[in-house]
Design an enzyme around this catalytic site. Structure first.
Site, PDB file in Angstrom:
ATOM      1  N   ASP A 116       0.853  -1.167  -0.114  1.00  0.00           N
ATOM      2  CA  ASP A 116       0.069   0.063   0.156  1.00  0.00           C
ATOM      3  C   ASP A 116       0.734   1.080   0.026  1.00  0.00           C
ATOM      4  O   ASP A 116       0.181   2.427   0.287  1.00  0.00           O
ATOM      5  CB  ASP A 116      -0.843  -0.090   1.234  1.00  0.00           C
ATOM      6  CG  ASP A 116      -2.155  -0.930   0.986  1.00  0.00           C
ATOM      7  OD1 ASP A 116      -2.612  -1.050   0.130  1.00  0.00           O
ATOM      8  OD2 ASP A 116      -2.413  -1.708   2.091  1.00  0.00           O
ATOM      9  N   ASP A 179      -6.479  -3.999  -6.071  1.00  0.00           N
ATOM     10  CA  ASP A 179      -5.825  -2.566  -5.438  1.00  0.00           C
ATOM     11  C   ASP A 179      -4.506  -2.365  -5.474  1.00  0.00           C
ATOM     12  O   ASP A 179      -4.386  -1.161  -5.695  1.00  0.00           O
ATOM     13  CB  ASP A 179      -6.312  -2.753  -3.700  1.00  0.00           C
ATOM     14  CG  ASP A 179      -7.371  -3.562  -3.284  1.00  0.00           C
ATOM     15  OD1 ASP A 179      -7.681  -4.572  -4.069  1.00  0.00           O
ATOM     16  OD2 ASP A 179      -7.809  -3.431  -2.232  1.00  0.00           O
TER      17      ASP A 179
HETATM   18  N1  GLY Z   1      -7.007  -1.546  -0.383  1.00  0.00           N
HETATM   19  C1  GLY Z   1      -8.135  -2.044   0.436  1.00  0.00           C
HETATM   20  C2  GLY Z   1      -9.577  -1.942   0.023  1.00  0.00           C
HETATM   21  O1  GLY Z   1     -10.003  -1.330  -0.967  1.00  0.00           O
HETATM   22  O2  GLY Z   1     -10.552  -1.752   1.099  1.00  0.00           O
END
Ligand code: GLY
Length: 401
Positions: A116, A179
């Site tokens: 992330d 994601d």
């Molecule tokens: N990246 C985690 C979500 O979209 O919840």
């Protein structure tokens, strides 16, 4: 402030000689001003310490729950403040945007614990650098891009999203979540701003491998793909936050739409534009009439299921960019639908002004886990203000990005 709400996109016809042009009257400045006022409330309430980055507000509450820089959402609040500064040019907003951005600096000084880093560091330091040119921010972004690249597995061709055991992910095999596409922007930026050219190659390989393995024939996305970490062979496609392995989790598809649009911007490779348009189709064609998705398109009790305003905000912002690259007919569809999404999000159904300082209500974080269901969530606010900013730029005759 009393907000005008227009249930439908009103159309004003303006005459230009013998031509008639359509102009939507959705008032983007009014919505941006609303964001400034809501953020003012948060700033008046937020504890003045590095442990207090807003993450979410429960449905009946008016109080933020806070996280530290380590949380995956830590970059959205500083990123939101940078967008607010861009809009208002208020020196105070620049100061607080810098203050909250600095709290994330340790991410550039430690080994990667998650994929992330792009969400975290590019939204905070990245927006800060875009608006200030601060050379210190640039160093942080470049260091973090190198850190993210350590999670790349060349045998697979993608970045490892969760470098730890997660249920159903067959650790120590290699997992990649949809994601993760968003974090590629950090690598593209770094490769073009003094970082190593391998960062560009990693980002392209990740996008290509994901394109080959993460989608069903109808271009809906699996949330997660698990690969053999030694051979790179695809083991399975599963969900983590969606309703079922084979369903279309709304935010996952939103990340795909946003991600491939951004990859096309960065590479100008037409296959990514074509793919961005293909993954957009099932999302747009299966939306409810008000353009805000339920948390999963196959959730069993639709219409009695929670919505996900965050997915709507991500997609609205992405579509305003994708329209720029698309032919006339698609561009018109994308822009009109993006405006309809922003308009619905700006209505009292999502912005009731009841003392809750977030911009938006009704996002769903992790339904299967029972967490953040029908909450205000900071990333919905971030992509909402990004979408509004893009729309404002378009209306001023500028490029949205
Ligand atoms: N990246 C985690 C979500 O979209 O919840």
């Amino acid at each position: 402030m009393i907000r005008k709400t227009l249930g439908i996109v009103c159309v004003v016809l303006i005459s230009y000689g013998c031509h008639l042009k359509q102009k939507e009257v959705f008032d983007v400045d009014e919505s941006l001003q609303y964001c400034v006022e809501q953020a003012d409330q948060t700033l008046s309430e937020i504890p003045d310490d590095e442990k207090s980055l807003p993450r979410n507000i429960a449905p009946e509450s008016k109080e933020w729950n806070y996280v530290t820089y380590q949380d995956w959402t830590s970059g959205f609040w500083p990123g939101t403040l940078w967008y607010l500064y861009e809009y208002s040019q208020e020196p105070n907003l620049k100061e607080v945007a810098d203050q909250f951005t600095q709290y994330l600096r340790p991410l550039s000084e430690k080994p990667a614990t998650d994929h992330d880093l792009g969400f975290q560091v590019f939204n905070s330091f990245g927006n800060g650098y875009r608006l200030t040119g601060n050379a210190e921010y640039k160093k942080v972004i470049l260091r973090t891009a190198d850190t993210l690249a350590t999670l790349y597995n060349p045998a697979v061709g993608t970045i490892l999203s969760w470098p730890r055991p997660v249920p159903n992910m067959e650790w120590p095999n290699h997992n990649t979540i949809m994601d993760n596409m968003i974090n590629l922007e950090l690598l593209f930026w770094a490769s073009k701003n003094g970082g190593d050219s391998s960062l560009y190659q990693i980002a392209v390989a990740h996008a290509e491998t994901t394109m080959a393995n993460h989608f069903r024939p109808d271009f809906t996305s699996y949330h997660v793909v698990v690969y053999d970490r030694e051979t790179g062979e695809r083991i399975k496609g599963v969900t983590h936050q969606g309703y079922s392995d084979e369903s279309m989790w709304a935010r996952g598809q939103a990340w795909a739409i946003y991600g491939y649009t951004m990859v096309y911007r960065e590479t100008k490779d037409p296959k990514f534009l074509d793919f961005a348009q293909k993954v957009t189709r099932p999302y747009l064609d299966n939306l409810p009439e008000d353009f805000i998705p339920y948390w999963d398109f196959q959730a069993p009790n639709i219409p009695d299921e929670p919505r996900d305003a965050s997915a709507a905000a991500v997609v609205a912002s992405a579509l305003l960019e994708l329209a720029e690259y698309s032919d006339k007919a698609l561009a018109k569809e994308y822009r009109n639908k993006a405006i309809a999404m922003l308009e619905e999000l700006s209505s009292p159904r999502y912005c009731p002004e009841d003392g809750n300082p977030a911009f938006l209500r009704h996002s769903t974080g992790h339904y299967p886990n029972g967490s953040e269901i029908d909450y205000s969530i900071i990333y919905a606010d971030y992509y909402y203000i990004e979408g509004l900013t893009r729309l404002k730029r378009i209306r001023e005759g500028k490029k949205p990005v």
